[in-house]
Design a protein around this motif. Sequence first.
Motif, PDB file in Angstrom:
ATOM      1  N   ALA A   1      18.547  72.971 -17.344  1.00 39.29           N
ATOM      2  CA  ALA A   1      17.659  71.836 -17.057  1.00 39.29           C
ATOM      3  C   ALA A   1      17.236  71.778 -15.598  1.00 39.29           C
ATOM      4  O   ALA A   1      16.322  71.034 -15.238  1.00 39.29           O
ATOM      5  CB  ALA A   1      18.355  70.530 -17.445  1.00 39.29           C
TER       6      ALA A   1
ATOM      7  N   ALA B   1       9.167  62.543 -16.599  1.00 32.96           N
ATOM      8  CA  ALA B   1       9.846  62.943 -17.833  1.00 32.96           C
ATOM      9  C   ALA B   1       9.086  62.465 -19.066  1.00 32.96           C
ATOM     10  O   ALA B   1       9.035  63.154 -20.090  1.00 32.96           O
ATOM     11  CB  ALA B   1      11.278  62.387 -17.837  1.00 32.96           C
TER      12      ALA B   1
ATOM     13  N   VAL C   1      12.338  58.581 -23.101  1.00 28.81           N
ATOM     14  CA  VAL C   1      13.202  58.851 -21.945  1.00 28.81           C
ATOM     15  C   VAL C   1      13.784  57.501 -21.521  1.00 28.81           C
ATOM     16  O   VAL C   1      13.252  56.447 -21.858  1.00 28.81           O
ATOM     17  CB  VAL C   1      12.445  59.522 -20.789  1.00 28.81           C
ATOM     18  CG1 VAL C   1      11.854  60.862 -21.242  1.00 28.81           C
ATOM     19  CG2 VAL C   1      11.347  58.614 -20.245  1.00 28.81           C
TER      20      VAL C   1
ATOM     21  N   LEU D   1      14.072  69.560 -13.757  1.00 29.55           N
ATOM     22  CA  LEU D   1      14.494  68.400 -12.952  1.00 29.55           C
ATOM     23  C   LEU D   1      13.987  68.539 -11.523  1.00 29.55           C
ATOM     24  O   LEU D   1      13.518  67.579 -10.908  1.00 29.55           O
ATOM     25  CB  LEU D   1      16.022  68.268 -12.968  1.00 29.55           C
ATOM     26  CG  LEU D   1      16.651  67.805 -14.289  1.00 29.55           C
ATOM     27  CD1 LEU D   1      18.184  67.948 -14.251  1.00 29.55           C
ATOM     28  CD2 LEU D   1      16.284  66.352 -14.608  1.00 29.55           C
TER      29      LEU D   1
ATOM     30  N   LEU E   1      13.225  68.701 -21.515  1.00 27.44           N
ATOM     31  CA  LEU E   1      14.436  69.236 -20.893  1.00 27.44           C
ATOM     32  C   LEU E   1      15.223  70.052 -21.899  1.00 27.44           C
ATOM     33  O   LEU E   1      15.405  69.620 -23.047  1.00 27.44           O
ATOM     34  CB  LEU E   1      15.322  68.083 -20.405  1.00 27.44           C
ATOM     35  CG  LEU E   1      14.909  67.419 -19.098  1.00 27.44           C
ATOM     36  CD1 LEU E   1      15.825  66.231 -18.829  1.00 27.44           C
ATOM     37  CD2 LEU E   1      14.972  68.408 -17.936  1.00 27.44           C
TER      38      LEU E   1
ATOM     39  N   ALA F   1      15.617  62.462 -22.254  1.00 25.84           N
ATOM     40  CA  ALA F   1      16.233  62.502 -20.917  1.00 25.84           C
ATOM     41  C   ALA F   1      16.807  61.126 -20.619  1.00 25.84           C
ATOM     42  O   ALA F   1      16.180  60.108 -20.921  1.00 25.84           O
ATOM     43  CB  ALA F   1      15.196  62.862 -19.848  1.00 25.84           C
TER      44      ALA F   1
ATOM     45  N   PRO G   1      20.699  65.251 -23.079  1.00 25.22           N
ATOM     46  CA  PRO G   1      20.514  65.483 -21.640  1.00 25.22           C
ATOM     47  C   PRO G   1      20.613  64.181 -20.840  1.00 25.22           C
ATOM     48  O   PRO G   1      19.608  63.536 -20.561  1.00 25.22           O
ATOM     49  CB  PRO G   1      19.119  66.116 -21.537  1.00 25.22           C
ATOM     50  CG  PRO G   1      18.488  65.999 -22.884  1.00 25.22           C
ATOM     51  CD  PRO G   1      19.448  65.380 -23.844  1.00 25.22           C
TER      52      PRO G   1
END
Lengths: 532, 532
Positions: A419, A502, A296, A423, A509, A397, A457
């Motif tokens: 998503a 994340a 991420v 989130l 995601l 992410a 994403p």
Amino acid sequence: MSAVRMLVAAALLGVSTSAVAQSDVARVIDEGMNRSQVMSTAHELVDGIGARLSNSTSMRRAEDWAVAKMQGYGLSNVRREGFEFGRGWDLVNSEVRMISPRPIKLTAIPVAWTPPTNGVLRAPIVIAPISERRHFDAYRGKLNGKIVLISLPGDGSEPTDPYFRRHDDAALKKLDEYRQPQHDEDSLEERLKRQKYAADLDQFLASEGALAWARISYRDGKLVHGAGYTYQVGMTPKLPGIEIAAEDYRRLARLAKSGDAPVLEVQSDVRFVDSDTKAYNIIGEIPGSDPKAGYVMAGAHFDSWAAGDGAVDNGAGSVVVLEAARILRTLGVRPKRTIRFALWGAEEQGLLGSLAYIDRHIATRPVPANAAADQYTSYWREGWPVQPRQGYGQLKAYFNMDNGSGKLRGVYAEGNHAAVPLLKEWMNPFASMGATAVVAAPTGGTDHVYMQSVGVPGFQFVQDPLDYGARLHHTNIDTFDHLKAADLRQASVVMAGMLLAAANSDKELPRPPLPSKPLPTDPFKYDYPKDR
Amino acid sequence: MSAVRMLVAAALLGVSTSAVAQSDVARVIDEGMNRSQVMSTAHELVDGIGARLSNSTSMRRAEDWAVAKMQGYGLSNVRREGFEFGRGWDLVNSEVRMISPRPIKLTAIPVAWTPPTNGVLRAPIVIAPISERRHFDAYRGKLNGKIVLISLPGDGSEPTDPYFRRHDDAALKKLDEYRQPQHDEDSLEERLKRQKYAADLDQFLASEGALAWARISYRDGKLVHGAGYTYQVGMTPKLPGIEIAAEDYRRLARLAKSGDAPVLEVQSDVRFVDSDTKAYNIIGEIPGSDPKAGYVMAGAHFDSWAAGDGAVDNGAGSVVVLEAARILRTLGVRPKRTIRFALWGAEEQGLLGSLAYIDRHIATRPVPANAAADQYTSYWREGWPVQPRQGYGQLKAYFNMDNGSGKLRGVYAEGNHAAVPLLKEWMNPFASMGATAVVAAPTGGTDHVYMQSVGVPGFQFVQDPLDYGARLHHTNIDTFDHLKAADLRQASVVMAGMLLAAANSDKELPRPPLPSKPLPTDPFKYDYPKDR
């Protein structure tokens, strides 16, 4: 001995409390709120180094500083990833004065990447409003030996909205509405032609014997910007260009209308820097425990324009990324996924740093081999099909921050509705700090855009607007004074918390579909022929 | 031939239509709205001549221009009435740069009537917040060879109110409330001592070996002012003083706190003008038909500070006074009472022009023969009893304009409640133009104040605030751009109309009582000893 004293004593003796399970979120908040370094980091960058125009001398200084900062925090794989950019340009000094009909100092700034005047250039002005090629004819034969004022002067402003504001619930709610994507109806050819306009204008003015050109600032109140785009090697224009404060520009225009043309003295002391034509992304990371879990990432562009100190655009995002890294490193987190931190180069010239990263690591798009350097981005945007690279699936992410100093109020889901629930889950702990909104609306203009464009994403944070758009964006008052300490502490905490969630989440995601060429939104639309 | 054609033909042939009675008000509105010259007059003054610091070279140019303008309109007895003021001061140019720890140009302005640097002064700064004499001790021995930054840096602003606004009904209503006059509780001695503070500070800094001093601008956003008051002959300070934009000042303060003291280069290229130490009021009039009926008067101060072009403060009031004169002269009115037009000098240094006029023509107050030049005003304000001069009863009404470019919304009755009905009657025709409010509230700070202080009917107009107070007042953006044409046309018409009504009225405005020394508002109040 009281219980409190015992605890204090234990702490002083270095007795570990790690046997007691501590919430990661609580530790992030504690470190980020009680031992924040975000403002001293900002001071080093914004006050100490200042403006960071791509490839300028001070940008090079800032890159060294950022690498040292990341290394100091103990990030791994700290590196500079270079990509071809063009020339550097240093604004050393500048002076613009009207010397006739009366002497007065003007507020003005050289336009980035225009050449120096090499001393003082003294010449009368001529008002010649030119914004398209078809305007050239009207001024042929009238510009020789002149400083050409190319903007329409217009009128003064009446600022009836407050400069500084925060989002209320209604404003946040409004962002959370599905919007039909509006696809650019401009053809690639039209865009490329428009892009060549600056060069054509320079060529026209030079061929007419003009000595320099000036435009009006698009904000009044003595704010100036100086943005310019002729940074490619071999594309430096012939004429110096300056941006004049609105009040000063309009005074010149009125005086020229009512009497003899005012005479200016322009001194644009600027220097090109050609030692390295590459710009750089600065990247570092906290390695994940599971090499197959991907990574991420949070990022912010590190470059700025030259007028101010690059404080809210985007020193703010940059120091929040660094502070989030510091917080997570200080806590010694060992996430499942790698957490990567990116400071992008050359965002202001077209999101070039994040684009280079994507093209290298995520996905590429076909660009003709003979495309000129200044056409690359336009071709890339229109190149089909999107071709995923090996690392495509690894980026799980991406969070971007580039809306000034305002605290994080949420995140733009950028049309990725699937998503939203996850989130929201990640953001939940920070609701009492004002970060609540996971909104559908898309945003543009910064470094998550090309991630979106290849279907990974990538998200931009929603921030309180403050006075970012009203008076700071790209101006000479984009300085440390307008950073808000409490907002930046909050942003650092929320960013660190989101990254950690994340990185450790059991769920990934949902990803948008791989983009393919969109159909026109209105297939039945006729348009007037364009005369550009 | 149609009736319309007949009228046109009659006009072309010069056939008089004066046999048809025309309303004076309608003619004023027609001339002032359809053939207004107020903006071209403003352009000549504000763009063409610019800043008009008292006794500066450009103020002399402006005085010549105003005399010519009044004569051109056919006013009678156009004259300059001089009064002793002090030195002129021209701001020729200035540059302030930080050269260490990194080079950057700062926004700054020399403080009026401080001496030049005579070339470039290069020195490190020291932050030494000093606002009272008792702060001197803390910095003894620490200022030698330094540029002394005397202001506390403070924080950036969050402008949550709009810069530009107009009065709504509620705001106007709020002005119409009786207020108990609040008498200044400061003793004359305290005021005189406070006044000597600037000289004492200069003396202290010079004796410590400081090279110059700098203060912070009290507005942010790169606005600067440069007001200063050491204009008297023999009182010029030893050290150059500059005002630095808030963003730039605070950057210096932060850098000085976190590292070595920044080094500045200051160039203050200013020149004193000693050819004539008198300042002047410019006066002209339309003679009345009845020599015993006295006169009515409108006025505005003509001087400005040096940072901008003196547009809204008070080019606006000045050109409206001139335009009202032009309108009435163009219409050839022959009023019962004389209508006098005054452009006051040296308002910014303490309403000195209007005070000189009052002292000469209206009423005087005792001032000790040995009072120093810079103490005269303080003594005059406190001198009892008020001694009317022969002309005392002749001034029947005075209207002042000095609140920027906003249209006239009414008039402050300044506590003279008895005058309200007649003022309302005179203002009535202009209600649809937004001029409706005859309000009780007093206002201060401009040229009607000393008229009030001797008991003659002097009034200030209520104006829409626009962005006068928020960003223009005394700043470097007090320029033509921020004048509003429609507002100034309206103001000219209303001023001309009010003057004509006052000049021809069968009734005279009720006069306030001759002022005598007021009692303290709170006779039981204790106060801490003052340590200034």
